[in-house]
Design an enzyme around this catalytic site. Structure first.
Site, PDB file in Angstrom:
ATOM      1  N   GLY A 211       0.837  -1.198   0.000  1.00  0.00           N
ATOM      2  CA  GLY A 211       0.000   0.000   0.000  1.00  0.00           C
ATOM      3  C   GLY A 211       0.865   1.237   0.000  1.00  0.00           C
ATOM      4  O   GLY A 211       1.949   1.247  -0.584  1.00  0.00           O
ATOM      5  N   GLU A 212       0.383   2.270   0.655  1.00  0.00           N
ATOM      6  CA  GLU A 212       1.064   3.553   0.593  1.00  0.00           C
ATOM      7  C   GLU A 212       1.609   3.946   1.957  1.00  0.00           C
ATOM      8  O   GLU A 212       1.081   3.548   2.986  1.00  0.00           O
ATOM      9  CB  GLU A 212       0.067   4.627   0.152  1.00  0.00           C
ATOM     10  CG  GLU A 212      -0.464   4.392  -1.246  1.00  0.00           C
ATOM     11  CD  GLU A 212      -1.708   5.208  -1.531  1.00  0.00           C
ATOM     12  OE1 GLU A 212      -2.335   5.701  -0.557  1.00  0.00           O
ATOM     13  OE2 GLU A 212      -2.048   5.340  -2.709  1.00  0.00           O
ATOM     14  N   VAL A 213       2.665   4.748   1.915  1.00  0.00           N
ATOM     15  CA  VAL A 213       3.195   5.312   3.156  1.00  0.00           C
ATOM     16  C   VAL A 213       2.989   6.831   3.087  1.00  0.00           C
ATOM     17  O   VAL A 213       3.304   7.459   2.070  1.00  0.00           O
ATOM     18  CB  VAL A 213       4.681   4.961   3.349  1.00  0.00           C
ATOM     19  CG1 VAL A 213       5.194   5.536   4.664  1.00  0.00           C
ATOM     20  CG2 VAL A 213       4.888   3.447   3.320  1.00  0.00           C
ATOM     21  N   LYS A 226       1.759   3.888   7.450  1.00  0.00           N
ATOM     22  CA  LYS A 226       1.750   2.896   6.373  1.00  0.00           C
ATOM     23  C   LYS A 226       0.320   2.375   6.292  1.00  0.00           C
ATOM     24  O   LYS A 226      -0.200   1.845   7.284  1.00  0.00           O
ATOM     25  CB  LYS A 226       2.742   1.783   6.731  1.00  0.00           C
ATOM     26  CG  LYS A 226       2.932   0.730   5.665  1.00  0.00           C
ATOM     27  CD  LYS A 226       4.238  -0.012   5.963  1.00  0.00           C
ATOM     28  CE  LYS A 226       4.375  -1.311   5.228  1.00  0.00           C
ATOM     29  NZ  LYS A 226       5.667  -1.956   5.523  1.00  0.00           N
ATOM     30  N   ASP A 327      13.860  -9.422   4.552  1.00  0.00           N
ATOM     31  CA  ASP A 327      13.724  -8.552   3.370  1.00  0.00           C
ATOM     32  C   ASP A 327      14.594  -7.317   3.538  1.00  0.00           C
ATOM     33  O   ASP A 327      14.178  -6.195   3.256  1.00  0.00           O
ATOM     34  CB  ASP A 327      12.255  -8.163   3.162  1.00  0.00           C
ATOM     35  CG  ASP A 327      12.017  -7.562   1.771  1.00  0.00           C
ATOM     36  OD1 ASP A 327      12.873  -7.768   0.873  1.00  0.00           O
ATOM     37  OD2 ASP A 327      10.991  -6.884   1.579  1.00  0.00           O
TER      38      ASP A 327
HETATM   39  N1  LIG Z   1       8.893   5.994   8.761  1.00  0.00           N
HETATM   40  C1  LIG Z   1       9.153   6.404   7.540  1.00  0.00           C
HETATM   41  N2  LIG Z   1       9.668   7.620   7.307  1.00  0.00           N
HETATM   42  C2  LIG Z   1       9.933   8.017   6.056  1.00  0.00           C
HETATM   43  N3  LIG Z   1       9.723   7.257   4.962  1.00  0.00           N
HETATM   44  C3  LIG Z   1       9.219   6.031   5.120  1.00  0.00           C
HETATM   45  C4  LIG Z   1       8.891   5.542   6.415  1.00  0.00           C
HETATM   46  N4  LIG Z   1       8.406   4.301   6.286  1.00  0.00           N
HETATM   47  C5  LIG Z   1       8.406   4.030   4.973  1.00  0.00           C
HETATM   48  N5  LIG Z   1       8.882   5.055   4.263  1.00  0.00           N
HETATM   49  C6  LIG Z   1       9.031   5.107   2.796  1.00  0.00           C
HETATM   50  O1  LIG Z   1       8.056   4.243   2.230  1.00  0.00           O
HETATM   51  C7  LIG Z   1       8.681   3.161   1.531  1.00  0.00           C
HETATM   52  C8  LIG Z   1       7.890   1.887   1.731  1.00  0.00           C
HETATM   53  O2  LIG Z   1       7.829   1.571   3.103  1.00  0.00           O
HETATM   54  P1  LIG Z   1       7.897   0.060   3.593  1.00  0.00           P
HETATM   55  O3  LIG Z   1       7.686   0.038   5.060  1.00  0.00           O
HETATM   56  O4  LIG Z   1       9.136  -0.586   3.089  1.00  0.00           O
HETATM   57  O5  LIG Z   1       6.623  -0.516   2.872  1.00  0.00           O
HETATM   58  P2  LIG Z   1       6.429  -1.864   2.067  1.00  0.00           P
HETATM   59  O6  LIG Z   1       6.208  -2.927   3.056  1.00  0.00           O
HETATM   60  O7  LIG Z   1       5.218  -1.557   1.273  1.00  0.00           O
HETATM   61  O8  LIG Z   1       7.686  -2.084   1.272  1.00  0.00           O
HETATM   62  C9  LIG Z   1      10.080   3.100   2.095  1.00  0.00           C
HETATM   63  O9  LIG Z   1      10.971   2.569   1.168  1.00  0.00           O
HETATM   64  C10 LIG Z   1      10.381   4.574   2.383  1.00  0.00           C
HETATM   65  O10 LIG Z   1      10.774   5.220   1.200  1.00  0.00           O
HETATM   66 MG   LIG Z   2       9.532  -2.180   1.934  1.00  0.00          MG
END
Ligand SMILES: Nc1ncnc2c1ncn2[C@@H]1O[C@H](COP(=O)(O)OP(=O)(O)O)[C@@H](O)[C@H]1O
Ligand SMILES: [Mg+2]
Length: 497
Positions: A211-213, A226, A327
């Site tokens: 999804g989206e963050v 998230k 991962d």
């Molecule tokens: N706490 C955070 N602060 C800033 N950017 C974040 C944060 N969490 C995630 N992101 C951004 O969102 C992207 C996807 O987050 P992630 O947790 O890896 O999700 P997914 O499980 O969908 O891969 C990360 O690669 C980063 O660029």
């Molecule tokens: Mg990720």
């Protein structure tokens, strides 16, 4: 029938009228004696209806027939049918008695209820029903009001959470309260929910697997949210569960704040709230910036510290299970403002249950990102019964991340452009097969340039990488070993952590 019997009885009594010296009475059936009779008992007058007509009878009643005494049978009236009067002075029964109008009519129901009773019988239950209905409606509305009030309380002014959520408290305060008072595994769930529901989303900052963050605002501070689609509920639950593992909190692991599943009627919004890091992922950071030697050591040492903490099993009540990430990659590591890393995206992590020497979920063969998969994962030779296998696979990925960092290290004015590991050996979005050929069959690894040998830090980094990339997982360094080596390096290089 009853009327007939009464009439016959009265007529028969006429014969009983005796002649005597005592009482003289009128007698309707005594033609021969001039409609008079004498008795030692009582004079009696009676009026009754028979076949719709009013009949009057006046007779004498002998004393013997005045039974039972006080309320003689012959003197009794029957309401609506018969009006009888006994008296004891001469001709006292000359009175004209009326049969009282029947007070009770036979109604259409065949019963003898009058209109008042009928109204009462019908209106009573209806009234009762109305009262019950009104009470029901009142209780329902009261409950609804109380519920929405509670909801509002939770969302806007969580007074029940006042202990935790006093207006002046920041997230840092909350987390501090929690780590000093609680189990060390996270904020209480009702506080998590309250925090999550008072966040205002600002902008999208990342897109990943599920999804989206978003960047969001809570009490003036930034948080990351998230958002999982409702189809991904299991992933949401799993990641929240891992983040709330007892004693997981560490400065180099993304700080978890809250999980919330908000049902808006049509779909469920699944949120994971964490600390926000404006630099974003290490991937984004390295794409934007080159790093100094000091910066490289900071990034590498903090990442190793985070991973060492994740991997480490701590025994005792204040302990934690060993956790493998599965991962690890530059997109799942965030860069903090102070130049240190925070390991994120724990959605695929597994925990070791040391008592039974088992893994807390059934691990499927190949999860994670293909580019970062260790050789034993690519060729499926990994021993999944052995928890350490997963840790070793993480170390392989950490080695690749170090390579990405070290390439961007600016030493003596030289640094390379950012590249993903194996950029020169596989296409973008490589298949497992493409990766396996390169990593397992050809045993190729990212290139460690010779000039790195000229700089102690890059030399150490190069050495660590190679020792992370052994085909034999068990031969690789541990996160703790890497942490120690880099700590030493940071002291030598006078890096302030
Ligand atoms: N706490 C955070 N602060 C800033 N950017 C974040 C944060 N969490 C995630 N992101 C951004 O969102 C992207 C996807 O987050 P992630 O947790 O890896 O999700 P997914 O499980 O969908 O891969 C990360 O690669 C980063 O660029
Ligand atoms: Mg990720």
């Amino acid at each position: 029938m009853a009327l007939k019997r009464v009439a016959i009885t009265l007529l028969a009594l006429c014969g009983l009228a005796a002649v005597g010296d005592a009482l003289r009475c009128n007698c309707t059936n005594c033609e021969k004696t001039g409609y008079e009779c004498e008795t030692d008992g009582a004079c009696m007058a009676s009026t009754y209806y028979t076949q719709g007509k009013e009949q009057h009878v006046r007779i004498c009643i002998n004393r013997d027939n005045l039974v039972p005494p006080g309320q003689p049978f012959y003197c009794l009236s029957a309401e609506g049918l018969l009006n009888t009067h006994c008296c004891y002075v001469d001709y006292c029964n000359s009175v004209d008695l009326k049969v009282p109008v029947p007070t009770k009519e036979v109604n259409w129901l065949g019963s003898s209820w009058g209109p008042v009773e009928l109204v009462a019988v019908i209106a009573g239950p209806v009234f009762l029903l109305c009262v019950l209905l009104m009470v029901g409606v009142f209780l329902f509305q009261y409950h609804q009001r109380a519920y929405s009030h509670r909801q509002r309380l939770e969302v806007e002014d969580p007074s029940c959470d006042h202990l935790y959520l006093a207006k002046d408290k920041t997230l840092q305060d909350l987390i501090y309260d929690m780590s000093t008072s609680g189990s060390g595994s996270g904020l209480p769930l009702f506080v998590q929910r309250t925090v999550a529901r008072t966040i205002v989303l600002q902008e999208i900052i990342g897109k990943g697997r599920f999804g989206e963050v978003w960047r969001g605002k809570w009490r003036g501070g930034d948080v990351a949210v998230k958002i999982f689609s409702s189809r991904e509920e299991r992933s949401w639950f799993r990641e929240a569960e891992i983040y709330q593992t007892i004693m997981l909190r560490h400065e180099n692991i993304l700080g978890f704040i809250a999980a919330d599943n908000k049902d808006n009627g049509t779909w469920t919004q699944l949120w994971l709230v964490s600390d926000y890091h404006e630099h974003g992922s290490l991937f984004d950071y390295l794409n934007h910036y080159s790093v100094t030697i000091e910066g490289m050591i900071k990034l590498a040492l903090s990442a190793a510290s985070g991973l060492a903490h994740l991997h480490m099993e701590i025994l005792g009540t204040q302990g934690k299970p060993g956790i493998a990430h599965r991962d690890l990659k530059s997109k799942n590591i965030l860069v903090k403002k102070n130049g240190m890393c925070a390991i994120a995206d724990l959605g695929l992590a597994v925990r070791h249950e040391s008592i039974t020497d088992t893994i807390d979920i059934a691990p499927n063969q190949r999860v994670g990102t293909k580019r970062y998969m260790a050789p034993e994962v690519l060729d499926e030779t990994i021993n999944m019964k052995h928890f350490d296998s997963f840790k070793c696979a993480d170390i392989y990925a950490l080695g690749l991340v170090y390579w990405e960092i070290a390439r961007r290290c600016n030493a003596g004015g030289i640094h390379e452009e950012y590249q993903l590991p194996y950029f020169d050996l596989v296409p973008s979005d490589p298949s497992i097969e493409e990766m396996r050929k390169v990593v397992c069959d050809q045993r190729l690894r990212p290139n460690v340039p010779n000039w790195w040998q000229s700089y102690e830090s890059l030399r150490v980094m190069g050495k660590i990488m190679r020792e992370c990339w052994y085909a034999n997982g068990a031969a690789r360094l541990t996160a703790l070993r890497i942490k120690k080596t880099l700590s030493q390096l940071s002291v030598e290089e006078d890096v302030k952590m």
